[in-house]
Write a protein that holds these residues in place. Sequence first.
Motif, PDB file in Angstrom:
ATOM      1  N   HIS A  78      40.909  30.398  42.227  1.00 24.04           N
ATOM      2  CA  HIS A  78      41.685  31.547  42.726  1.00 24.04           C
ATOM      3  C   HIS A  78      42.740  31.942  41.687  1.00 24.04           C
ATOM      4  O   HIS A  78      43.600  31.134  41.330  1.00 24.04           O
ATOM      5  CB  HIS A  78      42.325  31.142  44.048  1.00 24.04           C
ATOM      6  N   GLU A  80      45.352  33.846  41.706  1.00 24.46           N
ATOM      7  CA  GLU A  80      46.765  33.980  42.075  1.00 24.46           C
ATOM      8  C   GLU A  80      47.526  32.664  41.860  1.00 24.46           C
ATOM      9  O   GLU A  80      48.756  32.650  41.805  1.00 24.46           O
ATOM     10  CB  GLU A  80      46.873  34.436  43.542  1.00 24.46           C
ATOM     11  N   ASN A  82      47.688  30.010  43.875  1.00 27.13           N
ATOM     12  CA  ASN A  82      48.295  29.396  45.056  1.00 27.13           C
ATOM     13  C   ASN A  82      47.239  28.886  46.050  1.00 27.13           C
ATOM     14  O   ASN A  82      47.462  28.920  47.261  1.00 27.13           O
ATOM     15  CB  ASN A  82      49.260  30.373  45.738  1.00 27.13           C
ATOM     16  N   HIS A  86      46.889  28.292  50.368  1.00 23.94           N
ATOM     17  CA  HIS A  86      45.850  28.819  51.263  1.00 23.94           C
ATOM     18  C   HIS A  86      45.191  27.681  52.057  1.00 23.94           C
ATOM     19  O   HIS A  86      44.956  27.796  53.260  1.00 23.94           O
ATOM     20  CB  HIS A  86      44.778  29.561  50.458  1.00 23.94           C
TER      21      HIS A  86
END
Length: 133
Positions: A78, A80, A82, A86
């Motif tokens: 991912h 981003e 983070n 999640h």
Amino acid sequence: MSSREITVKTRERTVMIDISSEVQKAVSAAGILEGIAVVYSPHTTAGITINENADPSVKNDMIRTLNKLIPYEDGYTHMEGNSDAHIKATLTGLSVTVPVIGGRLALGTWQGIYFCEYDGPRNRRFIVNAING
Ligand code: ZN
């Protein structure tokens, strides 16, 4: 039914904030005596849970264990950056349902409702739906 949105400002990346009194205020304002309260986080990196609010070391232990089980970096894809947040949000869940009896949340003696921030600090919100019945 009454719906109320409450804002919460988180000051750490990972933190559990006791929101029991805010939820009770929303239920009281709704005038619901018997029914349920649904508390919901409309976020992908913050959850809602119920656990002990008497000894603060319990939430510290939970955060420490979550961070150990789901490290900040672990080859996630991912972009981003983070993914841990999640995953933690999904493990915690995004909502709880609490019975309302005599106008009060029917929480156990040692229970509190927590907003669980996993990607703070941020300005967050949660929704309380108080449903008569
Ligand atoms: Zn993300």
